[in-house]
Design a protein around this motif. Structure first.
Motif, PDB file in Angstrom:
ATOM      1  N   GLU A 109       0.836  -1.206   0.000  1.00 61.49           N
ATOM      2  CA  GLU A 109       0.000   0.000   0.000  1.00 61.49           C
ATOM      3  C   GLU A 109       0.871   1.256   0.000  1.00 61.49           C
ATOM      4  OE1 GLU A 109      -3.381   2.158   2.786  1.00 61.49           O
ATOM      5  OE2 GLU A 109      -2.890   0.049   3.136  1.00 61.49           O
ATOM      6  N   ALA A 110       1.940   1.221   0.811  1.00 61.78           N
ATOM      7  CA  ALA A 110       2.850   2.362   0.851  1.00 61.78           C
ATOM      8  C   ALA A 110       3.529   2.552  -0.508  1.00 61.78           C
ATOM      9  CB  ALA A 110       3.907   2.172   1.938  1.00 61.78           C
ATOM     10  N   ARG A 111       3.895   1.443  -1.166  1.00 60.58           N
ATOM     11  CA  ARG A 111       4.503   1.517  -2.489  1.00 60.58           C
ATOM     12  C   ARG A 111       3.520   2.126  -3.495  1.00 60.58           C
ATOM     13  NH1 ARG A 111       6.224  -3.659  -2.520  1.00 60.58           N
ATOM     14  NH2 ARG A 111       8.045  -3.265  -1.268  1.00 60.58           N
ATOM     15  N   ALA A 112       2.259   1.675  -3.422  1.00 63.12           N
ATOM     16  CA  ALA A 112       1.232   2.207  -4.325  1.00 63.12           C
ATOM     17  C   ALA A 112       1.015   3.698  -4.057  1.00 63.12           C
ATOM     18  CB  ALA A 112      -0.075   1.438  -4.155  1.00 63.12           C
ATOM     19  N   LEU A 113       0.964   4.079  -2.775  1.00 65.72           N
ATOM     20  CA  LEU A 113       0.799   5.496  -2.435  1.00 65.72           C
ATOM     21  C   LEU A 113       1.984   6.324  -2.919  1.00 65.72           C
ATOM     22  CD1 LEU A 113      -0.697   5.279   1.168  1.00 65.72           C
ATOM     23  CD2 LEU A 113      -1.859   6.033  -0.914  1.00 65.72           C
ATOM     24  N   ARG A 114       3.175   5.735  -2.815  1.00 59.89           N
ATOM     25  CA  ARG A 114       4.369   6.434  -3.274  1.00 59.89           C
ATOM     26  C   ARG A 114       4.307   6.656  -4.783  1.00 59.89           C
ATOM     27  NH1 ARG A 114      10.268   4.273  -4.065  1.00 59.89           N
ATOM     28  NH2 ARG A 114      11.356   6.235  -4.309  1.00 59.89           N
ATOM     29  N   GLU A 115       3.913   5.611  -5.509  1.00 57.67           N
ATOM     30  CA  GLU A 115       3.794   5.737  -6.966  1.00 57.67           C
ATOM     31  C   GLU A 115       2.738   6.780  -7.331  1.00 57.67           C
ATOM     32  OE1 GLU A 115       3.041   1.811  -8.387  1.00 57.67           O
ATOM     33  OE2 GLU A 115       5.072   1.111  -7.977  1.00 57.67           O
ATOM     34  N   GLU A 116       1.621   6.763  -6.617  1.00 57.37           N
ATOM     35  CA  GLU A 116       0.564   7.746  -6.863  1.00 57.37           C
ATOM     36  C   GLU A 116       1.071   9.158  -6.564  1.00 57.37           C
ATOM     37  OE1 GLU A 116      -3.884   8.893  -5.193  1.00 57.37           O
ATOM     38  OE2 GLU A 116      -3.051   6.915  -4.773  1.00 57.37           O
ATOM     39  N   ALA A 117       1.822   9.299  -5.471  1.00 57.22           N
ATOM     40  CA  ALA A 117       2.379  10.606  -5.114  1.00 57.22           C
ATOM     41  C   ALA A 117       3.377  11.074  -6.170  1.00 57.22           C
ATOM     42  CB  ALA A 117       3.050  10.544  -3.741  1.00 57.22           C
ATOM     43  N   GLN A 118       4.179  10.136  -6.696  1.00 57.09           N
ATOM     44  CA  GLN A 118       5.124  10.513  -7.746  1.00 57.09           C
ATOM     45  C   GLN A 118       4.389  10.940  -9.011  1.00 57.09           C
ATOM     46  OE1 GLN A 118       7.663   7.067  -8.018  1.00 57.09           O
ATOM     47  NE2 GLN A 118       9.171   7.936  -6.610  1.00 57.09           N
ATOM     48  N   THR A 119       3.292  10.247  -9.320  1.00 51.00           N
ATOM     49  CA  THR A 119       2.491  10.619 -10.492  1.00 51.00           C
ATOM     50  C   THR A 119       1.904  12.016 -10.303  1.00 51.00           C
ATOM     51  OG1 THR A 119       1.920   8.293 -10.816  1.00 51.00           O
ATOM     52  CG2 THR A 119       0.552   9.919 -11.929  1.00 51.00           C
ATOM     53  N   ILE A 120       1.357  12.265  -9.124  1.00 48.40           N
ATOM     54  CA  ILE A 120       0.778  13.585  -8.831  1.00 48.40           C
ATOM     55  C   ILE A 120       1.868  14.652  -8.863  1.00 48.40           C
ATOM     56  CG2 ILE A 120      -0.307  14.963  -7.020  1.00 48.40           C
ATOM     57  CD1 ILE A 120      -1.891  12.440  -6.245  1.00 48.40           C
ATOM     58  N   LEU A 121       3.034  14.341  -8.304  1.00 40.52           N
ATOM     59  CA  LEU A 121       4.152  15.289  -8.313  1.00 40.52           C
ATOM     60  C   LEU A 121       4.564  15.608  -9.744  1.00 40.52           C
ATOM     61  CD1 LEU A 121       6.355  16.887  -6.797  1.00 40.52           C
ATOM     62  CD2 LEU A 121       7.756  14.820  -6.893  1.00 40.52           C
ATOM     63  N   ALA A 122       4.658  14.588 -10.585  1.00 41.97           N
ATOM     64  CA  ALA A 122       5.016  14.822 -11.990  1.00 41.97           C
ATOM     65  C   ALA A 122       3.956  15.686 -12.670  1.00 41.97           C
ATOM     66  CB  ALA A 122       5.176  13.496 -12.723  1.00 41.97           C
ATOM     67  N   SER A 123       2.694  15.423 -12.356  1.00 43.24           N
ATOM     68  CA  SER A 123       1.601  16.224 -12.932  1.00 43.24           C
ATOM     69  C   SER A 123       1.725  17.674 -12.494  1.00 43.24           C
ATOM     70  CB  SER A 123       0.254  15.645 -12.496  1.00 43.24           C
ATOM     71  OG  SER A 123      -0.795  16.507 -12.830  1.00 43.24           O
ATOM     72  N   TYR A 124       1.962  17.898 -11.213  1.00 43.88           N
ATOM     73  CA  TYR A 124       2.100  19.266 -10.720  1.00 43.88           C
ATOM     74  C   TYR A 124       3.337  19.954 -11.300  1.00 43.88           C
ATOM     75  CZ  TYR A 124      -1.777  18.969  -7.473  1.00 43.88           C
ATOM     76  OH  TYR A 124      -3.028  18.863  -6.932  1.00 43.88           O
ATOM     77  N   GLU A 125       4.417  19.202 -11.491  1.00 48.58           N
ATOM     78  CA  GLU A 125       5.610  19.790 -12.090  1.00 48.58           C
ATOM     79  C   GLU A 125       5.334  20.205 -13.530  1.00 48.58           C
ATOM     80  OE1 GLU A 125       8.594  16.800 -11.499  1.00 48.58           O
ATOM     81  OE2 GLU A 125       9.119  17.545  -9.511  1.00 48.58           O
ATOM     82  N   ARG A 126       4.585  19.360 -14.275  1.00 48.53           N
ATOM     83  CA  ARG A 126       4.206  19.719 -15.642  1.00 48.53           C
ATOM     84  C   ARG A 126       3.343  20.978 -15.636  1.00 48.53           C
ATOM     85  NH1 ARG A 126       3.099  14.388 -16.240  1.00 48.53           N
ATOM     86  NH2 ARG A 126       0.870  14.765 -16.097  1.00 48.53           N
ATOM     87  N   LYS A 127       2.362  21.003 -14.716  1.00 44.84           N
ATOM     88  CA  LYS A 127       1.490  22.172 -14.632  1.00 44.84           C
ATOM     89  C   LYS A 127       2.293  23.409 -14.269  1.00 44.84           C
ATOM     90  CE  LYS A 127      -2.794  19.753 -13.532  1.00 44.84           C
ATOM     91  NZ  LYS A 127      -3.813  19.497 -12.515  1.00 44.84           N
ATOM     92  N   GLN A 128       3.246  23.257 -13.349  1.00 44.15           N
ATOM     93  CA  GLN A 128       4.076  24.391 -12.951  1.00 44.15           C
ATOM     94  C   GLN A 128       4.884  24.898 -14.142  1.00 44.15           C
ATOM     95  OE1 GLN A 128       7.074  23.508 -10.026  1.00 44.15           O
ATOM     96  NE2 GLN A 128       7.457  25.656  -9.582  1.00 44.15           N
ATOM     97  N   LYS A 129       5.421  23.978 -14.938  1.00 43.67           N
ATOM     98  CA  LYS A 129       6.184  24.378 -16.116  1.00 43.67           C
ATOM     99  C   LYS A 129       5.278  25.100 -17.113  1.00 43.67           C
ATOM    100  CE  LYS A 129       9.444  21.731 -17.831  1.00 43.67           C
ATOM    101  NZ  LYS A 129      10.117  20.611 -18.502  1.00 43.67           N
ATOM    102  N   GLU A 130       4.062  24.581 -17.312  1.00 46.77           N
ATOM    103  CA  GLU A 130       3.112  25.223 -18.223  1.00 46.77           C
ATOM    104  C   GLU A 130       2.752  26.624 -17.727  1.00 46.77           C
ATOM    105  OE1 GLU A 130      -0.223  22.596 -18.497  1.00 46.77           O
ATOM    106  OE2 GLU A 130       0.897  21.075 -19.618  1.00 46.77           O
ATOM    107  N   VAL A 131       2.519  26.750 -16.424  1.00 47.75           N
ATOM    108  CA  VAL A 131       2.184  28.055 -15.847  1.00 47.75           C
ATOM    109  C   VAL A 131       3.358  29.019 -15.997  1.00 47.75           C
ATOM    110  CG1 VAL A 131       1.703  29.234 -13.664  1.00 47.75           C
ATOM    111  CG2 VAL A 131       0.405  27.209 -14.293  1.00 47.75           C
ATOM    112  N   ALA A 132       4.578  28.515 -15.801  1.00 45.42           N
ATOM    113  CA  ALA A 132       5.757  29.372 -15.954  1.00 45.42           C
ATOM    114  C   ALA A 132       5.882  29.845 -17.404  1.00 45.42           C
ATOM    115  CB  ALA A 132       7.019  28.626 -15.523  1.00 45.42           C
ATOM    116  N   GLU A 133       5.641  28.933 -18.363  1.00 42.38           N
ATOM    117  CA  GLU A 133       5.696  29.321 -19.770  1.00 42.38           C
ATOM    118  C   GLU A 133       4.610  30.348 -20.086  1.00 42.38           C
ATOM    119  OE1 GLU A 133       5.383  25.660 -21.917  1.00 42.38           O
ATOM    120  OE2 GLU A 133       7.420  25.032 -21.395  1.00 42.38           O
ATOM    121  N   GLN A 134       3.415  30.108 -19.558  1.00 38.60           N
ATOM    122  CA  GLN A 134       2.317  31.044 -19.794  1.00 38.60           C
ATOM    123  C   GLN A 134       2.647  32.404 -19.181  1.00 38.60           C
ATOM    124  OE1 GLN A 134      -1.433  29.796 -18.180  1.00 38.60           O
ATOM    125  NE2 GLN A 134      -2.587  31.310 -19.331  1.00 38.60           N
ATOM    126  N   ALA A 135       3.224  32.404 -17.990  1.00 36.53           N
ATOM    127  CA  ALA A 135       3.611  33.668 -17.347  1.00 36.53           C
ATOM    128  C   ALA A 135       4.657  34.387 -18.199  1.00 36.53           C
ATOM    129  CB  ALA A 135       4.149  33.405 -15.941  1.00 36.53           C
TER     130      ALA A 135
END
Length: 185
Positions: free
Chosen positions: A70-96
């Motif tokens: 379960e911890a491994r699955a949560l970690r993978e999910e957290a990494q996926t969410i982190l990657a998503s937020y990093e992509r969004k942050q990059k998109e927001v930075a480009e838009q800015a």
């Protein structure tokens, strides 16, 4: 059974067997302790305590394994969410960045328009000032002419008054009346 054999081998090598005297006597405390220990082990085996302990340990191991999974699955999910937020942050930075560039371009255009408006305003004010100067000049020229006419009329009046006689004055008045009469009729 194997465990029991190991246990017996260990007890056989104990210091109790090295002591003098009969070992299998009920007066020998080492023998009594050995019998109690063997009886305790047999009771544990009869009630299947080792298998119960093994089962409990297996359940615990399974619980720990499921928690790890379960911890491994949560970690993978957290990494996926982190990657998503990093992509969004990059998109927001480009838009800015695009917004900043657009704002700079608009500011440059506004500055150019302001310069042109300022030039036009200066030209209008300069034209208005030149018009005022021309008007003041025309007014001054008219005033000077009027003054010159007034002075000339006064001088002519004075000269005519000095040179004219009463008869000439009456003749001028009669001529003026006749001219007015001719113009009115």
């Amino acid at each position: 059974m194997r465990k029991l054999a190991i246990l017996l081998a260990l007890t056989a090598a104990s210091p109790a067997f090295a002591a003098s005297g009969p070992f299998l006597s009920l007066k020998n405390t080492n023998f009594i302790v050995l019998l109690a220990f063997i009886l305790f082990i047999l009771v544990l085996l009869k009630f299947k305590v080792p298998s119960l302990l093994g089962g409990m340990l297996d359940k615990r191991a399974e619980g720990i394994q499921s928690e790890l999974d379960e911890a491994r699955a949560l970690r993978e999910e957290a990494q996926t969410i982190l990657a998503s937020y990093e992509r969004k942050q990059k998109e927001v930075a480009e838009q800015a960045g695009r917004i900043v560039e657009h704002a700079k371009a608009e500011a440059a255009n506004a500055a150019e328009l302001a310069k042109e408006d300022l030039k036009a305003s200066i030209a209008r004010r300069l034209a208005a000032a030149q018009d005022q100067i021309a008007s003041a000049e025309a007014s001054a020229v008219k005033e000077v002419r009027d003054q010159a006419i007034t002075v000339a009329v006064a001088a002519a009046n004075e000269v005519i008054a000095k040179q004219m006689t009463a008869a000439q004055g009456n003749k001028l008045i009669d001529d003026a009346i006749a001219e007015v009469d001719a113009k009115l009729h």
